[in-house]
Design a protein around this motif. Structure first.
Motif, PDB file in Angstrom:
ATOM      1  N   PHE A 346       0.592  -1.282  -0.262  1.00 27.50           N
ATOM      2  CA  PHE A 346       0.118  -0.208   0.518  1.00 27.50           C
ATOM      3  C   PHE A 346       0.315   1.582  -0.152  1.00 27.50           C
ATOM      4  O   PHE A 346      -0.289   2.266  -0.498  1.00 27.50           O
ATOM      5  CB  PHE A 346      -0.807  -0.070   1.161  1.00 27.50           C
ATOM      6  N   TYR A 347       1.803   1.329   0.938  1.00 27.02           N
ATOM      7  CA  TYR A 347       3.039   2.309   0.697  1.00 27.02           C
ATOM      8  C   TYR A 347       3.514   2.682  -0.845  1.00 27.02           C
ATOM      9  O   TYR A 347       3.396   4.120  -1.088  1.00 27.02           O
ATOM     10  CB  TYR A 347       4.269   1.985   2.078  1.00 27.02           C
ATOM     11  N   TYR A 348       3.930   2.155  -1.348  1.00 21.93           N
ATOM     12  CA  TYR A 348       4.424   1.623  -2.940  1.00 21.93           C
ATOM     13  C   TYR A 348       3.128   2.144  -4.035  1.00 21.93           C
ATOM     14  O   TYR A 348       3.084   2.850  -4.424  1.00 21.93           O
ATOM     15  CB  TYR A 348       5.421   0.737  -3.172  1.00 21.93           C
ATOM     16  N   ALA A 349       2.332   1.931  -3.322  1.00 18.79           N
ATOM     17  CA  ALA A 349       0.914   2.057  -4.214  1.00 18.79           C
ATOM     18  C   ALA A 349       0.591   3.401  -4.658  1.00 18.79           C
ATOM     19  O   ALA A 349       0.476   4.270  -5.259  1.00 18.79           O
ATOM     20  CB  ALA A 349      -0.415   0.823  -3.779  1.00 18.79           C
ATOM     21  N   GLY A 350       0.788   4.446  -2.808  1.00 22.23           N
ATOM     22  CA  GLY A 350       0.391   5.394  -2.670  1.00 22.23           C
ATOM     23  C   GLY A 350       1.393   6.071  -3.024  1.00 22.23           C
ATOM     24  O   GLY A 350       1.064   6.675  -4.152  1.00 22.23           O
ATOM     25  N   SER A 351       2.752   5.779  -3.737  1.00 22.78           N
ATOM     26  CA  SER A 351       3.562   6.448  -4.798  1.00 22.78           C
ATOM     27  C   SER A 351       3.176   6.531  -5.791  1.00 22.78           C
ATOM     28  O   SER A 351       3.267   7.539  -6.706  1.00 22.78           O
ATOM     29  CB  SER A 351       4.902   5.905  -4.047  1.00 22.78           C
ATOM     30  N   SER A 352       3.164   5.337  -6.394  1.00 22.39           N
ATOM     31  CA  SER A 352       3.030   4.924  -7.559  1.00 22.39           C
ATOM     32  C   SER A 352       1.726   6.046  -8.057  1.00 22.39           C
ATOM     33  O   SER A 352       1.373   6.978  -9.304  1.00 22.39           O
ATOM     34  CB  SER A 352       2.658   3.785  -8.421  1.00 22.39           C
ATOM     35  N   ILE A 353       0.137   5.520  -7.030  1.00 18.21           N
ATOM     36  CA  ILE A 353      -0.789   5.689  -7.562  1.00 18.21           C
ATOM     37  C   ILE A 353      -1.249   7.197  -7.872  1.00 18.21           C
ATOM     38  O   ILE A 353      -1.567   8.293  -8.678  1.00 18.21           O
ATOM     39  CB  ILE A 353      -2.319   5.565  -7.200  1.00 18.21           C
ATOM     40  N   LEU A 354      -0.945   8.100  -6.352  1.00 18.44           N
ATOM     41  CA  LEU A 354      -1.221   9.284  -6.498  1.00 18.44           C
ATOM     42  C   LEU A 354      -0.077   9.908  -6.555  1.00 18.44           C
ATOM     43  O   LEU A 354       0.111  11.474  -6.977  1.00 18.44           O
ATOM     44  CB  LEU A 354      -0.896   9.664  -4.365  1.00 18.44           C
ATOM     45  N   GLY A 355       1.748  10.114  -7.021  1.00 22.19           N
ATOM     46  CA  GLY A 355       2.314  10.484  -7.670  1.00 22.19           C
ATOM     47  C   GLY A 355       1.704  11.225  -8.493  1.00 22.19           C
ATOM     48  O   GLY A 355       2.723  11.757  -9.320  1.00 22.19           O
ATOM     49  N   THR A 356       1.890   9.878  -9.443  1.00 24.76           N
ATOM     50  CA  THR A 356       1.353  10.059 -10.740  1.00 24.76           C
ATOM     51  C   THR A 356      -0.064  10.832 -11.487  1.00 24.76           C
ATOM     52  O   THR A 356       0.018  11.886 -12.320  1.00 24.76           O
ATOM     53  CB  THR A 356       0.296   8.649 -11.346  1.00 24.76           C
ATOM     54  N   PHE A 357      -1.469  10.613 -10.295  1.00 28.33           N
ATOM     55  CA  PHE A 357      -2.498  11.558  -9.839  1.00 28.33           C
ATOM     56  C   PHE A 357      -1.852  12.918 -10.161  1.00 28.33           C
ATOM     57  O   PHE A 357      -2.666  14.274  -9.751  1.00 28.33           O
ATOM     58  CB  PHE A 357      -3.117  11.253  -8.895  1.00 28.33           C
ATOM     59  N   GLY A 358      -0.926  13.220  -9.515  1.00 23.83           N
ATOM     60  CA  GLY A 358      -0.374  14.538  -8.887  1.00 23.83           C
ATOM     61  C   GLY A 358      -0.071  15.176 -10.027  1.00 23.83           C
ATOM     62  O   GLY A 358      -0.018  16.576  -9.979  1.00 23.83           O
ATOM     63  N   GLY A 359       0.314  15.006 -11.160  1.00 23.96           N
ATOM     64  CA  GLY A 359       0.936  14.900 -11.833  1.00 23.96           C
ATOM     65  C   GLY A 359      -0.248  16.273 -12.964  1.00 23.96           C
ATOM     66  O   GLY A 359      -0.777  17.228 -13.748  1.00 23.96           O
ATOM     67  N   VAL A 360      -1.672  15.507 -12.865  1.00 20.06           N
ATOM     68  CA  VAL A 360      -3.198  15.442 -13.649  1.00 20.06           C
ATOM     69  C   VAL A 360      -2.996  17.052 -12.954  1.00 20.06           C
ATOM     70  O   VAL A 360      -3.244  18.113 -13.306  1.00 20.06           O
ATOM     71  CB  VAL A 360      -3.863  15.090 -13.444  1.00 20.06           C
ATOM     72  N   LEU A 361      -3.239  17.081 -11.506  1.00 19.47           N
ATOM     73  CA  LEU A 361      -3.384  18.505 -10.242  1.00 19.47           C
ATOM     74  C   LEU A 361      -2.327  20.050 -10.835  1.00 19.47           C
ATOM     75  O   LEU A 361      -2.811  20.502 -11.253  1.00 19.47           O
ATOM     76  CB  LEU A 361      -3.421  18.255  -9.164  1.00 19.47           C
ATOM     77  N   TRP A 362      -1.109  19.200 -11.066  1.00 16.76           N
ATOM     78  CA  TRP A 362       0.013  20.108 -11.763  1.00 16.76           C
ATOM     79  C   TRP A 362      -0.412  21.197 -13.099  1.00 16.76           C
ATOM     80  O   TRP A 362      -0.264  21.847 -13.248  1.00 16.76           O
ATOM     81  CB  TRP A 362       1.254  19.320 -11.621  1.00 16.76           C
ATOM     82  N   GLN A 363      -0.755  20.108 -13.369  1.00 19.05           N
ATOM     83  CA  GLN A 363      -0.788  20.075 -15.447  1.00 19.05           C
ATOM     84  C   GLN A 363      -2.277  21.461 -15.341  1.00 19.05           C
ATOM     85  O   GLN A 363      -1.968  22.868 -16.061  1.00 19.05           O
ATOM     86  CB  GLN A 363      -1.385  19.511 -16.119  1.00 19.05           C
ATOM     87  N   TYR A 364      -3.451  21.239 -14.369  1.00 17.07           N
ATOM     88  CA  TYR A 364      -4.349  22.459 -14.474  1.00 17.07           C
ATOM     89  C   TYR A 364      -4.376  23.358 -13.635  1.00 17.07           C
ATOM     90  O   TYR A 364      -5.669  24.548 -13.396  1.00 17.07           O
ATOM     91  CB  TYR A 364      -5.833  21.281 -14.207  1.00 17.07           C
ATOM     92  N   SER A 365      -3.752  23.159 -12.394  1.00 16.01           N
ATOM     93  CA  SER A 365      -3.837  24.029 -11.384  1.00 16.01           C
ATOM     94  C   SER A 365      -1.747  24.429 -10.510  1.00 16.01           C
ATOM     95  O   SER A 365      -2.499  24.682  -8.784  1.00 16.01           O
ATOM     96  CB  SER A 365      -5.086  23.251  -9.856  1.00 16.01           C
ATOM     97  N   ARG A 366      -1.495  23.464 -11.085  1.00 17.84           N
ATOM     98  CA  ARG A 366      -0.007  24.116 -10.331  1.00 17.84           C
ATOM     99  C   ARG A 366       0.516  23.417  -9.418  1.00 17.84           C
ATOM    100  O   ARG A 366      -0.620  22.534  -8.179  1.00 17.84           O
ATOM    101  CB  ARG A 366       0.287  25.475 -10.781  1.00 17.84           C
ATOM    102  N   TRP A 367       1.287  24.345  -8.138  1.00 21.49           N
ATOM    103  CA  TRP A 367       1.327  23.880  -7.461  1.00 21.49           C
ATOM    104  C   TRP A 367       0.178  24.002  -6.008  1.00 21.49           C
ATOM    105  O   TRP A 367      -0.171  23.267  -5.274  1.00 21.49           O
ATOM    106  CB  TRP A 367       2.406  25.018  -6.360  1.00 21.49           C
ATOM    107  N   PRO A 368      -1.237  24.950  -6.158  1.00 24.42           N
ATOM    108  CA  PRO A 368      -1.549  24.871  -4.481  1.00 24.42           C
ATOM    109  C   PRO A 368      -2.461  23.554  -4.769  1.00 24.42           C
ATOM    110  O   PRO A 368      -2.899  23.018  -4.336  1.00 24.42           O
ATOM    111  CB  PRO A 368      -2.956  26.109  -5.239  1.00 24.42           C
ATOM    112  N   GLY A 369      -2.660  22.802  -6.288  1.00 24.27           N
ATOM    113  CA  GLY A 369      -3.266  22.099  -6.122  1.00 24.27           C
ATOM    114  C   GLY A 369      -2.539  20.625  -5.839  1.00 24.27           C
ATOM    115  O   GLY A 369      -3.158  19.766  -5.184  1.00 24.27           O
ATOM    116  N   VAL A 370      -1.769  20.674  -6.231  1.00 19.68           N
ATOM    117  CA  VAL A 370      -0.890  19.692  -5.372  1.00 19.68           C
ATOM    118  C   VAL A 370      -1.197  19.390  -4.470  1.00 19.68           C
ATOM    119  O   VAL A 370      -1.123  18.476  -3.327  1.00 19.68           O
ATOM    120  CB  VAL A 370       0.620  20.073  -5.873  1.00 19.68           C
ATOM    121  N   VAL A 371      -0.851  21.078  -3.453  1.00 18.94           N
ATOM    122  CA  VAL A 371      -1.179  20.843  -2.109  1.00 18.94           C
ATOM    123  C   VAL A 371      -2.074  20.392  -1.264  1.00 18.94           C
ATOM    124  O   VAL A 371      -2.125  19.804  -0.319  1.00 18.94           O
ATOM    125  CB  VAL A 371      -0.444  22.465  -2.132  1.00 18.94           C
TER     126      VAL A 371
END
Length: 396
Positions: A346-371
């Motif tokens: 679960f630890y590394y699944a979180g890294s993989s899933i949320l780490g990639t999803f964070g890129g989508v948030l970065w694309q659309y709302s930059r750093w505030p979305g990531v935070v």
């Protein structure tokens, strides 16, 4: 057969070897993280796609950990961990010769398979071989190794890639990791409390099923998923933020940002010892609260405040991780390798899933979305800890 206790020569040999194993695992695993902006530019891929250079490894690793736990029950803890470290070092060198981004992803995926032989088995080794009074400190030292390895690997990769190339940087990490794997093999004592298991194939998955029916363990698995997902997301896209205006940092300067990992090296050991005396529940709550303060600080425009915020976040994260991972071994009295591998799944699944999803948030709302995503993860982790504590008096 005595258990390993703090203050003895055997304790320091075992702890230093596990430190080396943790060092190698994180140095290799996260060696591509500071290179994500480089991959995005050189291979002409988007930020979220370039993050697959890390997410592909952690995603496969999460599943391979389950298999590694079963294999170690049949072939021995030390044997599997040593093979894992040597093969991982060789694979790290191989990634440097990737002709294109697709081949890099294939090699990084294979790397996730061979890396799996260390993390969950190391947690099981600590649970089985160390005295209960020394368990928190021993786990803290192992996690300290992961923080130093993560910091060292990222800084070296950042500097070498700036002065030479990203390929030379990955070769350097691989060679250093190979030397540390020899240290691990020579220093780790042979397990004395491990017994080889030769159960039927149908019984392989029974321990996993039992652990997944234990509410307290499921809460810890969820905490690992959320905290690691937020942690990787922060570092995946912090480089994109700092290499853009108004900061315009170089690859070397971004790499040195990972020097804040030294705070995690301290907190994992210190908070691990503190949990042994003050209670795991209280110290975990403090660790996650520090994470919350740290990530909110990164919203401040000042570069110095951002770095302070990242340092606080790292301090809280590694302290929290050392407590949660050690807590798994305390609750799971049987089949600890399987319990540890589920936590890390679960630890590394979180890294993989949320780490990639964070890129989508970065694309659309930059750093505030990531935070925003990271803050939500911490709030959910608070909820899981509350459920964990209410399920029984297991705060100590």
């Amino acid at each position: 057969m005595d258990y390993i206790e703090a203050g003895t020569k055997k304790y320091w040999k075992a702890s230093s070897a596990l430190f080396a194993g943790g060092f190698i695992t994180f140095a290799i695993l996260y060696s591509t993280q500071p290179l994500l902006p480089v991959f995005s530019q050189r291979f002409h891929v988007s930020p979220e796609y370039s993050s697959l250079a890390l997410s592909s490894t952690t995603g496969v690793l999460s599943f391979a950990l389950l298999i590694a736990a079963v294999v170690s029950d049949r072939f021995g803890r030390k044997n599997i961990m040593t093979c894992s470290l040597v093969l991982s070092s060789a694979a790290a060198i191989g990634t440097a010769f990737s002709p294109n981004f697709l081949s890099l992803l294939v090699l990084r995926t294979m790397q996730g398979v061979v890396l799996a032989g260390m993390p969950s088995i190391a947690m099981a080794y600590v649970s089985e071989e160390f005295h209960e009074r020394s368990l928190g400190a021993a786990m803290g030292l192992y996690v300290s190794g992961t923080t130093v390895g993560g910091m060292f690997g990222r800084i070296v990769v950042g500097m070498v890639s700036d002065f030479f190339s990203w390929r030379a940087a990955l070769i350097c990490v691989g060679l250093i990791s190979f030397l540390f794997s020899l240290w691990f093999w020579a220093g780790l004592p042979e397990p004395e409390h491990f017994k080889i298991k030769n159960g039927s194939f149908s019984g392989i998955f029974q321990p996993f099923a039992r652990h997944l029916k234990t509410l307290r363990l499921v809460c810890l698995f969820g905490i690992g998923f959320l905290l690691m997902g937020g942690f990787v997301t922060l570092f995946n896209y912090m480089g994109f933020l700092l290499m853009r205006p108004p900061f315009n940092l170089t690859q070397t300067e971004v790499g040195w940002m990972f020097a804040v990992y030294v705070f995690g090296t301290f907190s994992s050991t210190w908070m691990g010892k503190l949990a042994d005396t003050k209670g795991k529940g209280l110290v975990l709550l403090i660790g996650m609260s520090i994470m919350m303060i740290g990530v909110l600080c990164t919203l401040v425009p000042s570069l110095m405040i951002k770095i302070i915020g990242v340092a606080l976040y790292v301090f809280g994260f590694f302290g929290s991780h050392s407590i949660a991972s050690g807590w798994v071994g305390s609750i799971a009295l049987h089949d600890r390798a399987q319990a540890a591998s589920l936590y890390l799944f679960f630890y590394y699944a979180g890294s993989s899933i949320l780490g990639t999803f964070g890129g989508v948030l970065w694309q659309y709302s930059r750093w505030p979305g990531v935070v925003t995503m990271i803050v939500l993860c911490i709030f959910l982790a608070f909820g899981l800890e509350t459920l964990l504590l209410r399920s029984g008096n297991h705060s100590r």
